[in-house]
Design a protein around this motif. Sequence first.
Motif, PDB file in Angstrom:
ATOM      1  N   VAL A 118       3.517   0.498   2.500  1.00 14.59           N
ATOM      2  CA  VAL A 118       3.136  -0.559   3.868  1.00 14.59           C
ATOM      3  C   VAL A 118       3.477  -1.904   2.920  1.00 14.59           C
ATOM      4  N   PRO A 166      -1.986 -11.536  14.834  1.00 17.89           N
ATOM      5  CA  PRO A 166      -1.989 -10.497  15.341  1.00 17.89           C
ATOM      6  C   PRO A 166      -2.588  -9.154  14.518  1.00 17.89           C
ATOM      7  N   SER A 167      -2.984  -8.255  14.901  1.00 15.82           N
ATOM      8  CA  SER A 167      -3.660  -7.039  14.217  1.00 15.82           C
ATOM      9  C   SER A 167      -2.612  -6.396  13.368  1.00 15.82           C
ATOM     10  N   GLY A 168      -3.105  -6.114  12.185  1.00 10.01           N
ATOM     11  CA  GLY A 168      -1.902  -5.678  11.141  1.00 10.01           C
ATOM     12  C   GLY A 168      -0.979  -6.577  10.485  1.00 10.01           C
ATOM     13  N   SER A 169      -1.324  -7.767  10.715  1.00  9.75           N
ATOM     14  CA  SER A 169      -0.347  -8.814  10.152  1.00  9.75           C
ATOM     15  C   SER A 169      -0.771  -9.136   8.589  1.00  9.75           C
ATOM     16  N   GLY A 170      -1.723  -8.812   8.191  1.00 13.62           N
ATOM     17  CA  GLY A 170      -2.255  -8.945   6.748  1.00 13.62           C
ATOM     18  C   GLY A 170      -3.204  -9.892   6.579  1.00 13.62           C
ATOM     19  N   LYS A 171      -4.047 -10.375   7.485  1.00  8.58           N
ATOM     20  CA  LYS A 171      -5.249 -11.081   7.479  1.00  8.58           C
ATOM     21  C   LYS A 171      -6.363 -10.705   6.362  1.00  8.58           C
ATOM     22  N   SER A 172      -6.512  -9.434   6.926  1.00  9.74           N
ATOM     23  CA  SER A 172      -7.823  -8.519   5.864  1.00  9.74           C
ATOM     24  C   SER A 172      -7.114  -8.364   4.377  1.00  9.74           C
ATOM     25  N   THR A 173      -6.132  -7.993   4.331  1.00  8.84           N
ATOM     26  CA  THR A 173      -5.493  -7.788   2.924  1.00  8.84           C
ATOM     27  C   THR A 173      -5.651  -9.271   2.390  1.00  8.84           C
ATOM     28  N   TYR A 196       0.810  -1.024  -0.016  1.00  7.52           N
ATOM     29  CA  TYR A 196      -0.122   0.025   0.068  1.00  7.52           C
ATOM     30  C   TYR A 196       0.727   1.275   0.127  1.00  7.52           C
ATOM     31  N   ALA A 254       2.262  -4.809   3.231  1.00  2.97           N
ATOM     32  CA  ALA A 254       0.937  -5.690   3.966  1.00  2.97           C
ATOM     33  C   ALA A 254       1.374  -7.461   3.754  1.00  2.97           C
TER      34      ALA A 254
HETATM   35  P1  ADP Z   1      -5.019  -7.475   9.936  1.00  2.94           P
HETATM   36  O1  ADP Z   1      -6.288  -7.692   9.126  1.00  2.94           O
HETATM   37  O2  ADP Z   1      -4.233  -8.623   9.954  1.00  2.94           O
HETATM   38  O3  ADP Z   1      -5.174  -6.638  11.119  1.00  2.94           O
HETATM   39  P2  ADP Z   1      -4.504  -5.977   7.550  1.00  2.94           P
HETATM   40  O4  ADP Z   1      -4.379  -6.437   6.454  1.00  2.94           O
HETATM   41  O5  ADP Z   1      -5.611  -4.911   7.921  1.00  2.94           O
HETATM   42  O6  ADP Z   1      -4.005  -6.661   8.666  1.00  2.94           O
HETATM   43  O7  ADP Z   1      -3.266  -4.663   7.384  1.00  2.94           O
HETATM   44  C1  ADP Z   1      -1.845  -5.113   7.178  1.00  2.94           C
HETATM   45  C2  ADP Z   1      -1.155  -3.829   7.087  1.00  2.94           C
HETATM   46  O8  ADP Z   1      -1.316  -3.054   5.961  1.00  2.94           O
HETATM   47  C3  ADP Z   1      -1.111  -2.942   8.134  1.00  2.94           C
HETATM   48  O9  ADP Z   1      -0.104  -2.276   8.533  1.00  2.94           O
HETATM   49  C4  ADP Z   1      -2.256  -1.736   7.862  1.00  2.94           C
HETATM   50  O10 ADP Z   1      -2.153  -0.702   8.532  1.00  2.94           O
HETATM   51  C5  ADP Z   1      -1.998  -1.863   6.295  1.00  2.94           C
HETATM   52  N1  ADP Z   1      -3.085  -1.316   5.534  1.00  2.94           N
HETATM   53  C6  ADP Z   1      -4.123  -2.447   5.246  1.00  2.94           C
HETATM   54  N2  ADP Z   1      -5.019  -1.729   4.335  1.00  2.94           N
HETATM   55  C7  ADP Z   1      -4.311  -0.426   4.075  1.00  2.94           C
HETATM   56  C8  ADP Z   1      -4.754   0.352   2.931  1.00  2.94           C
HETATM   57  N3  ADP Z   1      -5.881   0.524   2.219  1.00  2.94           N
HETATM   58  N4  ADP Z   1      -3.901   1.545   3.021  1.00  2.94           N
HETATM   59  C9  ADP Z   1      -2.749   1.726   3.346  1.00  2.94           C
HETATM   60  N5  ADP Z   1      -2.220   0.671   4.499  1.00  2.94           N
HETATM   61  C10 ADP Z   1      -3.201  -0.413   4.756  1.00  2.94           C
END
Ligand code: ADP
Length: 257
Positions: A27, A48-55, A20, A29
């Motif tokens: 970042v 953990p939060s921020g590890s890339g799961k949602s991505t 990103y 991700a």
């Molecule tokens: P999780 O779901 O494990 O909490 P995310 O996939 O949401 O993790 O995020 C992984 C990393 O990517 C984090 O550092 C988050 O801040 C960053 N991130 C996620 N979405 C975006 C975005 N749209 N723009 C910039 N950074 C992003």
Amino acid sequence: MQNSPRPDAIIEARDLTKVYGQGDGAVHALQGVSLRVRSGEFVAIMGPSGSGKSTLMHLLGCLDRPTSGSYRLAGEEVSHFSRDQLAAVRNRHIGFVFQSFNLLARTPAVGNVELPMLYAGVPKDERAPRARALLESVGLGERLTHRPGELSGGQQQRVAIARALANRPPLLLADEPTGNLDSASSAELMTLFRRLNREQAITIVVVTHDVNIAAWAQRVMVFNDGRVTEDRPVTGAVAKSERDALAAPAGVREVRV
Ligand code: ADP
């Protein structure tokens, strides 16, 4: 060919990266994620939060494209697809369940479930009967005309699952589906997922931070800093957690699929 998908893989991802932003603010991700999910598997993704799961879920769900890497969904390489192509693939293959249910507040349960069918061009006279059958299958046959605000959180999430199944997708992706539910409703929901997985062979991938929820799956993948750091079958402890969950009060027995 080295890269050809094996026939039973519904998800086959190789070296996925997602960056990103650019330059100093970039970042990373996902930093090279490879995974293979067989058709009919039930997988939990933790980390953990921020590890890339949602991505990862966004990429697997064809809601976004990777920066690099390959993603074959049901044998089709989709990593370079346009937005429209991704939308078409999504409609054909994937149902989504979100933490916040995302139901239309003023629309009765049956209308919420009909909506994806409307978008998919299912004929009008098929939509309502199919929506009713789906709601009955998630134990909400008595709540067809209730609006989301008239339902408990667990019931709303079951409406959302019926909606996710509206176009009969082979793959269900759920991002923290129990995040807004109490433990009894969570157990009810996981019971439902398990039955969908076992009885209808629907492939399920669930993101959760809760080890008790992950225990319902057959396999757990753990993410850290944009990488898969563990990938293991669920064993032993599960049986116990399943028993405990099933012993939870009320609700669970209501679920009929
Ligand atoms: P999780 O779901 O494990 O909490 P995310 O996939 O949401 O993790 O995020 C992984 C990393 O990517 C984090 O550092 C988050 O801040 C960053 N991130 C996620 N979405 C975006 C975005 N749209 N723009 C910039 N950074 C992003």
